[in-house]
Design an enzyme around this catalytic site. Structure first.
Site, PDB file in Angstrom:
ATOM      1  N   ARG A 123      94.423 -26.397  -6.778  1.00  0.00           N
ATOM      2  CA  ARG A 123      95.393 -27.523  -6.826  1.00  0.00           C
ATOM      3  C   ARG A 123      94.876 -28.794  -6.157  1.00  0.00           C
ATOM      4  NH1 ARG A 123      99.253 -23.518  -5.290  1.00  0.00           N
ATOM      5  NH2 ARG A 123     100.082 -22.544  -7.160  1.00  0.00           N
ATOM      6  N   LYS A 144      91.446 -41.910 -12.658  1.00  0.00           N
ATOM      7  CA  LYS A 144      91.846 -41.253 -13.906  1.00  0.00           C
ATOM      8  C   LYS A 144      90.804 -40.202 -14.230  1.00  0.00           C
ATOM      9  CE  LYS A 144      94.618 -44.516 -16.599  1.00  0.00           C
ATOM     10  NZ  LYS A 144      94.676 -45.338 -17.843  1.00  0.00           N
ATOM     11  N   GLU A 186      82.484 -52.292 -21.329  1.00  0.00           N
ATOM     12  CA  GLU A 186      83.588 -52.239 -20.345  1.00  0.00           C
ATOM     13  C   GLU A 186      83.434 -53.360 -19.301  1.00  0.00           C
ATOM     14  OE1 GLU A 186      86.289 -50.298 -20.656  1.00  0.00           O
ATOM     15  OE2 GLU A 186      85.763 -48.195 -21.023  1.00  0.00           O
ATOM     16  N   LYS A 228      88.322 -54.008 -11.292  1.00  0.00           N
ATOM     17  CA  LYS A 228      88.985 -52.708 -11.471  1.00  0.00           C
ATOM     18  C   LYS A 228      89.713 -52.301 -10.193  1.00  0.00           C
ATOM     19  CE  LYS A 228      89.464 -48.457 -13.382  1.00  0.00           C
ATOM     20  NZ  LYS A 228      89.117 -47.554 -14.437  1.00  0.00           N
ATOM     21  N   GLU A 238      99.535 -46.550 -13.248  1.00  0.00           N
ATOM     22  CA  GLU A 238      99.834 -47.228 -14.518  1.00  0.00           C
ATOM     23  C   GLU A 238     101.331 -47.315 -14.826  1.00  0.00           C
ATOM     24  OE1 GLU A 238      96.806 -46.615 -17.633  1.00  0.00           O
ATOM     25  OE2 GLU A 238      98.456 -46.730 -19.069  1.00  0.00           O
ATOM     26  N   ARG A 242      98.348 -51.937 -14.580  1.00  0.00           N
ATOM     27  CA  ARG A 242      97.122 -51.171 -14.853  1.00  0.00           C
ATOM     28  C   ARG A 242      96.858 -51.008 -16.354  1.00  0.00           C
ATOM     29  NH1 ARG A 242      94.388 -45.913 -11.893  1.00  0.00           N
ATOM     30  NH2 ARG A 242      92.686 -45.773 -13.385  1.00  0.00           N
ATOM     31  N   ASN A 246      93.450 -51.092 -20.495  1.00  0.00           N
ATOM     32  CA  ASN A 246      93.409 -50.425 -21.794  1.00  0.00           C
ATOM     33  C   ASN A 246      93.108 -51.381 -22.953  1.00  0.00           C
ATOM     34  OD1 ASN A 246      95.619 -47.527 -22.184  1.00  0.00           O
ATOM     35  ND2 ASN A 246      93.586 -47.704 -21.325  1.00  0.00           N
ATOM     36  N   HIS A 249      91.602 -50.079 -26.199  1.00  0.00           N
ATOM     37  CA  HIS A 249      91.615 -48.624 -26.194  1.00  0.00           C
ATOM     38  C   HIS A 249      92.623 -48.018 -27.171  1.00  0.00           C
ATOM     39  CE1 HIS A 249      89.145 -49.334 -22.685  1.00  0.00           C
ATOM     40  NE2 HIS A 249      88.974 -48.042 -22.483  1.00  0.00           N
ATOM     41  N   HIS A 253      90.358 -45.455 -28.839  1.00  0.00           N
ATOM     42  CA  HIS A 253      90.505 -44.007 -28.643  1.00  0.00           C
ATOM     43  C   HIS A 253      90.706 -43.286 -29.970  1.00  0.00           C
ATOM     44  CE1 HIS A 253      91.687 -43.695 -24.074  1.00  0.00           C
ATOM     45  NE2 HIS A 253      90.403 -43.959 -24.276  1.00  0.00           N
ATOM     46  N   HIS A 266      81.873 -44.392 -26.200  1.00  0.00           N
ATOM     47  CA  HIS A 266      83.145 -44.971 -25.745  1.00  0.00           C
ATOM     48  C   HIS A 266      83.122 -46.505 -25.804  1.00  0.00           C
ATOM     49  CE1 HIS A 266      86.924 -45.228 -23.596  1.00  0.00           C
ATOM     50  NE2 HIS A 266      86.361 -46.007 -22.683  1.00  0.00           N
TER      51      HIS A 266
HETATM   52  N1  LIG Z   1      88.293 -42.448 -15.952  1.00  0.00           N
HETATM   53  C1  LIG Z   1      88.208 -43.689 -16.342  1.00  0.00           C
HETATM   54  O1  LIG Z   1      88.849 -44.600 -15.801  1.00  0.00           O
HETATM   55  C2  LIG Z   1      87.270 -44.045 -17.463  1.00  0.00           C
HETATM   56  C3  LIG Z   1      86.939 -45.382 -17.698  1.00  0.00           C
HETATM   57  C4  LIG Z   1      86.054 -45.683 -18.723  1.00  0.00           C
HETATM   58  C5  LIG Z   1      85.501 -44.653 -19.467  1.00  0.00           C
HETATM   59  N2  LIG Z   1      85.828 -43.371 -19.200  1.00  0.00           N
HETATM   60  C6  LIG Z   1      85.189 -42.262 -19.947  1.00  0.00           C
HETATM   61  O2  LIG Z   1      83.789 -42.320 -19.703  1.00  0.00           O
HETATM   62  C7  LIG Z   1      83.128 -41.655 -20.766  1.00  0.00           C
HETATM   63  C8  LIG Z   1      81.894 -42.430 -21.176  1.00  0.00           C
HETATM   64  O3  LIG Z   1      81.037 -42.536 -20.070  1.00  0.00           O
HETATM   65  P1  LIG Z   1      79.475 -42.866 -20.246  1.00  0.00           P
HETATM   66  O4  LIG Z   1      79.295 -43.938 -21.222  1.00  0.00           O
HETATM   67  O5  LIG Z   1      78.925 -43.024 -18.889  1.00  0.00           O
HETATM   68  O6  LIG Z   1      78.957 -41.573 -20.990  1.00  0.00           O
HETATM   69  P2  LIG Z   1      78.112 -40.312 -20.525  1.00  0.00           P
HETATM   70  O7  LIG Z   1      78.585 -39.779 -19.253  1.00  0.00           O
HETATM   71  O8  LIG Z   1      78.075 -39.408 -21.698  1.00  0.00           O
HETATM   72  O9  LIG Z   1      76.654 -40.922 -20.295  1.00  0.00           O
HETATM   73  C9  LIG Z   1      75.996 -41.515 -21.369  1.00  0.00           C
HETATM   74  C10 LIG Z   1      74.660 -40.827 -21.686  1.00  0.00           C
HETATM   75  O10 LIG Z   1      73.700 -41.244 -20.731  1.00  0.00           O
HETATM   76  C11 LIG Z   1      73.078 -40.113 -20.111  1.00  0.00           C
HETATM   77  N3  LIG Z   1      72.807 -40.531 -18.749  1.00  0.00           N
HETATM   78  C12 LIG Z   1      73.700 -40.727 -17.765  1.00  0.00           C
HETATM   79  N4  LIG Z   1      73.106 -41.299 -16.722  1.00  0.00           N
HETATM   80  C13 LIG Z   1      71.805 -41.452 -17.034  1.00  0.00           C
HETATM   81  C14 LIG Z   1      70.695 -42.005 -16.368  1.00  0.00           C
HETATM   82  N5  LIG Z   1      70.820 -42.579 -15.185  1.00  0.00           N
HETATM   83  N6  LIG Z   1      69.502 -41.969 -16.981  1.00  0.00           N
HETATM   84  C15 LIG Z   1      69.385 -41.439 -18.231  1.00  0.00           C
HETATM   85  N7  LIG Z   1      70.399 -40.939 -18.929  1.00  0.00           N
HETATM   86  C16 LIG Z   1      71.605 -40.937 -18.332  1.00  0.00           C
HETATM   87  C17 LIG Z   1      74.066 -38.997 -20.278  1.00  0.00           C
HETATM   88  O11 LIG Z   1      73.440 -37.749 -20.234  1.00  0.00           O
HETATM   89  C18 LIG Z   1      74.663 -39.317 -21.643  1.00  0.00           C
HETATM   90  O12 LIG Z   1      73.831 -38.820 -22.639  1.00  0.00           O
HETATM   91  C19 LIG Z   1      84.145 -41.511 -21.882  1.00  0.00           C
HETATM   92  O13 LIG Z   1      84.554 -40.173 -21.958  1.00  0.00           O
HETATM   93  C20 LIG Z   1      85.287 -42.381 -21.439  1.00  0.00           C
HETATM   94  O14 LIG Z   1      86.528 -41.922 -21.929  1.00  0.00           O
HETATM   95  C21 LIG Z   1      86.694 -43.051 -18.218  1.00  0.00           C
HETATM   96  O1  LIG Z   2      91.375 -46.952 -15.536  1.00  0.00           O
HETATM   97  C1  LIG Z   2      92.131 -47.261 -16.449  1.00  0.00           C
HETATM   98  O2  LIG Z   2      93.355 -47.355 -16.286  1.00  0.00           O
HETATM   99  C2  LIG Z   2      91.602 -47.531 -17.796  1.00  0.00           C
HETATM  100  O3  LIG Z   2      92.369 -47.696 -18.729  1.00  0.00           O
HETATM  101  C3  LIG Z   2      90.121 -47.625 -17.966  1.00  0.00           C
HETATM  102  C4  LIG Z   2      89.650 -47.276 -19.356  1.00  0.00           C
HETATM  103  O4  LIG Z   2      88.423 -47.957 -19.552  1.00  0.00           O
HETATM  104  C5  LIG Z   2      89.375 -45.786 -19.544  1.00  0.00           C
HETATM  105  O5  LIG Z   2      88.743 -45.575 -20.769  1.00  0.00           O
HETATM  106  C6  LIG Z   2      90.557 -44.865 -19.360  1.00  0.00           C
HETATM  107  O6  LIG Z   2      90.127 -43.534 -19.306  1.00  0.00           O
HETATM  108  C7  LIG Z   2      91.583 -44.956 -20.454  1.00  0.00           C
HETATM  109  O7  LIG Z   2      92.743 -44.405 -19.982  1.00  0.00           O
HETATM  110  P1  LIG Z   2      93.819 -43.627 -20.853  1.00  0.00           P
HETATM  111  O8  LIG Z   2      94.943 -43.428 -19.908  1.00  0.00           O
HETATM  112  O9  LIG Z   2      94.171 -44.503 -22.005  1.00  0.00           O
HETATM  113  O10 LIG Z   2      93.190 -42.362 -21.298  1.00  0.00           O
HETATM  114 ZN   LIG Z   3      87.439 -47.212 -21.300  1.00  0.00          ZN
END
Ligand SMILES: NC(=O)c1ccc[n+]([C@@H]2O[C@H](COP(=O)([O-])OP(=O)(O)OC[C@H]3O[C@@H](n4cnc5c(N)ncnc54)[C@H](O)[C@@H]3O)[C@@H](O)[C@H]2O)c1
Ligand SMILES: O=C(O)C(=O)C[C@@H](O)[C@H](O)[C@H](O)COP(=O)(O)O
Ligand SMILES: [Zn+2]
Length: 367
Positions: A123, A144, A186, A228, A238, A242, A246, A249, A253, A266
């Site tokens: 948890r 998130k 982004e 951010k 959110e 917040r 999006n 998105h 998405h 992404h």
């Molecule tokens: N939680 C949030 O607020 C939030 C915000 C934006 C995006 N996201 C999520 O993030 C994800 C995308 O993230 P991403 O673009 O970092 O993708 P990712 O984590 O898949 O990384 C991209 C690619 O780069 C490679 N890689 C990573 N670091 C590296 C490095 N230093 N050197 C060489 N290769 C490397 C990875 O293995 C992968 O193939 C999506 O799932 C998206 O929904 C979440």
């Molecule tokens: O942090 C946030 O809030 C965002 O919306 C950042 C986005 O770039 C990210 O892709 C996030 O995961 C999207 O959120 P979701 O709630 O629509 O899944």
């Molecule tokens: Zn995003």
């Protein structure tokens, strides 16, 4: 080294941005009083692990931590319940307990997956973000965490804030070019939603950013993280503001889901989504320049701004209706007002969305 703070009122946490930070991860763990008595789980992927996992393991072990590691396949498909269970198995077999820490060493995929493990294991245990992609300046901040469902992105998740974000910009040098562009999408978004000057700066420094110029990159990542952090600090879960994060998105998405979490990265899907939002705004009466400036900026970074013709309009719409942004029978869209300012609208009709999809497929000559 730069330090920013995410201030959540009753709690706060730092974002450290600089060079060589992974080598000092053990020191940062001690500084943040993360216990050496409980094992630490480091989650990374098959591209990151051979390059950086040993650095973090050695540093933590030198500071007295016992580590276990889980290396998942690279790519969006690892944000799944199956992989979540695999990582949970490593956590249980590795003897993690309620005082343990889960580390996300990687991009947004590893960050979202490991974060959801940290939020769910017993948890909830401590969580540390060690981002290794440009895109992760966004994903590592704000708490998130989630995995995807076949039908919709980030459908299964939680809010679980990290104890700290340790952003070692040295890791970015090994990023593949397509992921560099995707991550910059982004960064551009942060300018478009919040700060016209920053959007202008991105445009004027596109070549330097794409070439991974260290000074430009560190500045851009710091500004992006700072925007951010401000937004998250004022609305952690959110309830209102917040949602501006999006931008792009709602359609983005949907494209990722119907592309089977493989066709679009992404940032690419979000780039198309931002173009769509700008066009929706123009169709509602905003000056056409908002669409032209937005798409010119995105194209300068080699990012896509049109919807591939083979995608089915109904599939895009139905994926959109499964998203979290469809609520109370309304689709929520973030639309630009001007560069650096957006509004949240919840009265968008499906006809307006259909029109924009047609326009962005290049099937409407009036775009
Ligand atoms: N939680 C949030 O607020 C939030 C915000 C934006 C995006 N996201 C999520 O993030 C994800 C995308 O993230 P991403 O673009 O970092 O993708 P990712 O984590 O898949 O990384 C991209 C690619 O780069 C490679 N890689 C990573 N670091 C590296 C490095 N230093 N050197 C060489 N290769 C490397 C990875 O293995 C992968 O193939 C999506 O799932 C998206 O929904 C979440
Ligand atoms: O942090 C946030 O809030 C965002 O919306 C950042 C986005 O770039 C990210 O892709 C996030 O995961 C999207 O959120 P979701 O709630 O629509 O899944
Ligand atoms: Zn995003």
């Amino acid at each position: 080294m730069r330090t920013l703070t995410v201030d959540l009122g009753d709690r706060s946490y730092p974002i450290y941005i600089g060079e060589g930070l992974l080598h000092k991860s053990g020191d940062y763990f001690q500084q943040h009083q993360l216990t050496t008595k409980s094992p630490v789980l480091i989650v990374s992927d098959e591209n990151i692990a051979p390059k950086y996992l040993h650095v973090v393991e050695s540093s933590l072990q030198a500071s007295g931590y016992r580590t276990v590691s889980s290396v998942v396949k690279a790519g969006e498909k690892s944000k799944s319940l199956d992989v979540f269970e695999e990582v949970m198995t490593v956590a249980i077999e590795g003897g993690l307990d309620r005082k343990s820490t889960v580390v996300a060493l990687g991009g947004g995929v590893v960050g979202d997956l490991a974060g959801f493990v940290a939020a769910s294991f017993m948890r909830g245990v401590h969580f540390v973000q060690m981002p290794t992609t440009i895109l992760a300046h966004d994903s590592s901040v704000g708490g998130k965490v989630a995995v995807n469902h076949r039908l919709a992105k980030n459908m299964i998740g939680a809010f679980h804030q990290p104890t700290m974000v340790l952003y070692d910009v040295d890791t970015l040098r090994t990023l593949p070019e397509r992921d560099v562009r995707s991550g910059l999408s982004e960064m551009i978004k942060h300018g478009l939603i919040w700060d016209e000057k920053f959007a202008d700066w991105c445009r004027d420094n596109a070549e330097r950013l794409l070439a991974l110029d260290r000074e430009a990159l560190t500045y851009g990542l710091t500004e992006g993280c700072s925007i951010k952090a401000k937004v998250v600090s004022s609305d952690e879960t959110e309830q209102g503001l917040r949602a501006i994060l999006n931008l792009g998105h709602t359609i983005g998405h949907a494209l990722e889901a119907i592309g089977g979490y493989g066709e679009f990265l992404h940032g690419e899907a979000i780039s198309i989504g931002m173009a769509a939002s700008a066009l929706l705004a123009v169709n509602r009466g905003r000056d056409r320049s908002i669409y032209e400036e937005t798409t010119a900026l995105l194209r300068k970074f080699g990012l896509p701004t049109t919807i591939p013709g083979h995608l089915n309009d109904d599939d895009i719409i139905s994926a959109m209706l499964h998203d979290k942004k469809f609520k109370e029978n309304k689709i929520v869209f973030v639309l630009p007002v001007r560069i650096g300012e957006v509004e949240i609208v919840s009265d968008m009709t499906l006809d307006e969305v259909r029109k924009v999809i047609t326009q962005l497929k290049g099937e409407d000559q009036h775009v």
